[in-house]
Design an enzyme around this catalytic site. Structure first.
Site, PDB file in Angstrom:
ATOM      1  N   LYS A 263      51.888  47.018  43.151  1.00 33.44           N
ATOM      2  CA  LYS A 263      52.527  45.914  42.437  1.00 33.44           C
ATOM      3  C   LYS A 263      53.874  45.591  43.068  1.00 33.44           C
ATOM      4  O   LYS A 263      54.499  46.458  43.680  1.00 33.44           O
ATOM      5  CB  LYS A 263      52.770  46.313  40.971  1.00 33.44           C
ATOM      6  CG  LYS A 263      51.529  46.407  40.123  1.00 33.44           C
ATOM      7  CD  LYS A 263      51.877  46.716  38.678  1.00 33.44           C
ATOM      8  CE  LYS A 263      50.640  46.822  37.813  1.00 33.44           C
ATOM      9  NZ  LYS A 263      49.889  45.564  37.670  1.00 33.44           N
ATOM     10  N   ARG A 337      40.113  49.257  33.559  1.00 42.11           N
ATOM     11  CA  ARG A 337      38.669  49.176  33.304  1.00 42.11           C
ATOM     12  C   ARG A 337      37.937  50.383  33.874  1.00 42.11           C
ATOM     13  O   ARG A 337      36.875  50.760  33.385  1.00 42.11           O
ATOM     14  CB  ARG A 337      38.121  47.856  33.869  1.00 42.11           C
ATOM     15  CG  ARG A 337      38.329  47.695  35.348  1.00 42.11           C
ATOM     16  CD  ARG A 337      38.204  46.252  35.805  1.00 42.11           C
ATOM     17  NE  ARG A 337      39.426  45.474  35.575  1.00 42.11           N
ATOM     18  CZ  ARG A 337      39.557  44.194  35.884  1.00 42.11           C
ATOM     19  NH1 ARG A 337      38.546  43.528  36.429  1.00 42.11           N
ATOM     20  NH2 ARG A 337      40.692  43.570  35.651  1.00 42.11           N
TER      21      ARG A 337
END
Ligand code: BES
Ligand code: MN
Ligand code: ZN
Length: 481
Positions: A263, A337
């Site tokens: 990120k 996920r």
């Protein structure tokens, strides 16, 4: 902080000794014969007090009341939203270390949702984070009296709101703690702490047990960090064993730097909140221990860091999930996920009545719904409807999102059964479609709380959401059982 509901009106409330008294004045306020309501009526007449929510008039040692400070606060039509606005404003104006005992009085009989709003707003406004401060300034407030002339009518709502604030505050606390003070191991300890409460038990697994279960997707995320993962199984047993439980699954990424798909630096610190789903599961169990509803609940938390050491999973790596499905990890930043899919497969063994996962899953959900409503996905309308309604009742809002099969198109890949990301379009939905592949054996819902679990900017911090929604839903299910 201790909350108490009193069945008294303005007259009796004015004689009560307190450091502060907040008088909630609705637009349909009519003065009785007592001095304080006469004062309110005069202030309205003189236009010194407006009844619009957020408008205040502050008084010091008025002869009409026994409290040191008095704040008259407009609540407009008296809706939960109006009351929340009013109480937040009044509490901010009263903020002081000398505020130990607070009284909040409805000048006209309160609605149920308005009473709940008082409790949650007082708790929210006075929460103080202290865990990593060298000179902690804990909340001074110890006693909150809520007064309304119709207390018996609203007692149940009040009690529930109080229990929710305790749970939400636990969630808030853990989400706020920095990643080096809230490791997967420490989350495991927090769960074990909860197991000391009535009807709660807990099991905490580490890397060995998780490897044995074959949770290849969860392990792939955890392998990039030196902090060992934890898989937490909490149980709340409020009903006979024969009753199928509701399973809550929390994303517990204690820090998400994105992994190799790293990120950008600005605001990366906020990714300490990436275990807010897990924190909401802990908080919900805290509330259950207080309310003791007749229901069985299982809480599953997949906790690890998403970091970058030499073993870190790489874009293009293919891993085998516990379900047997292979996953091509195209973007290591779509790690939520991956940990959730194995926890969802694990949930099958409980033969659940329903499974609800809670996750700060996608930035796309923040773009779609902002910080007001969480994204709600459900494989069945009954479950979706119940969660939506619970959100409205608890003033912890969510909004139903679609699960059309077409949204799964982008998850196709040449190298595994499924890819962990699709394109940028509909990012919150494609993430939900990924999760749905692991939920065929039970009714399933997913709450994307990326926008609602915390606030950025000067008010940076966790919100404790969606503990209110979850507790309200579970209480409703206990009633229906
Ligand atoms: N934890 C983030 C989601 C997130 C982003 C929450 C911003 C709150 C604010 C999640 O693990 C993530 O990084 N998701 C990616 C998915 C993408 C790579 C498909 C995202 O949203 O960018
Ligand atoms: Mn991520
Ligand atoms: Zn994440």
């Amino acid at each position: 902080m201790n909350f108490e509901l009193k069945s008294i009106g303005l007259v009796a409330a004015s004689t009560e000794k307190a450091d502060a008294l907040i008088v909630l004045v609705a637009q349909d306020f009519k003065a009785a014969k007592d001095d304080l309501s006469d004062l309110v009526a005069q202030a309205i007449k003189a236009a010194d007090l407006e009844t619009k929510p957020g408008k205040l008039l502050s008084l010091y040692r008025p002869v009409q009341a026994n409290a040191t400070r008095v704040v008259l606060a407009g609540i407009g039509g008296g809706s939960a939203r109006d009351v929340r606005t009013a109480v937040l404003a009044a509490a901010a104006s009263l903020k002081s270390p000398s505020l130990k005992k607070l009284m909040v009085c409805f000048a006209t009989p309160a609605r149920e949702d308005a009473v709940r709003a008082v409790v949650t707003a007082v708790a929210d406004a006075t929460y103080s984070y202290t865990h990593t401060k060298s000179k902690p300034e804990p909340r001074a407030l110890t006693k909150v009296l809520v007064a309304t002339s119709n207390a018996t009518e609203v007692q149940e709502s009040f009690d529930r709101a109080v229990a929710i604030t305790v749970g939400a505050e636990l969630a808030r606390e853990w989400a706020n703690r920095p990643a080096n003070h809230a490791t997967p191991a420490l989350l495991g300890k927090a769960a074990e702490e909860l197991a000391k409460l009535p009807k709660i038990s807990c099991e905490v697994m580490g890397p060995k047990e998780v490897a044995k279960l074959g949770m290849g997707a969860f392990m792939a995320v955890a392998q990039g960090s030196d902090q060992p993962l934890r898989f937490i199984v909490l149980r709340y047993n409020g009903a006979p064993k024969s009753q199928a439980p509701i399973v809550l699954v929390g994303k517990g990424i204690t820090f998400d730097c994105g992994g190799i798909s790293i990120k950008p630096a600005p605001e990366m610190d906020e990714m300490k909140f990436d275990m807010s789903g897990a924190a909401s599961v802990l908080g919900t169990f805290r509330s259950l221990a207080i309310l003791k509803p007749a229901i069985n609940v299982v809480g599953l938390i997949a906790a690890c860091e998403n970091l970058i050491n030499g073993q870190a999973v790489k874009p293009g790596d293919v891993v085998t999930s516990m379900s047997g499905q292979t996953i091509e990890i195209l973007n290591t930043d779509a790690e939520g996920r991956l940990v959730l899919c194995d926890a969802l497969t694990y949930a099958e063994r409980f033969k659940p009545a329903a499974v609800v996962d809670i996750a700060t899953l996608t930035g796309a959900c923040v773009i779609a719904l902002g910080g007001v409503r969480s994204g709600l996905y459900a494989s069945q309308d009954a479950l979706g409807g119940a969660l939506f309604a619970a959100g409205e009742a608890a003033q912890d809002l969510c909004w139903r999102m679609p699960l059309d099969e077409e949204y799964a198109e982008g998850l196709k890949t040449n190298f595994a059964d499924v890819a962990n990301v699709a394109g940028r379009a509909g990012g919150s939905i494609t993430a939900a479609k990924f999760l749905q592949r692991f939920t065929e054996k039970f009714p399933w819902a997913h709450l994307d709380i990326a926008g609602t679990a915390w606030k950025s900017g000067t008010a940076k911090g966790a919100t404790g959401r969606p503990v209110g929604l979850l507790v309200e839903y579970l209480i409703g299910e206990a009633r229906n059982a």
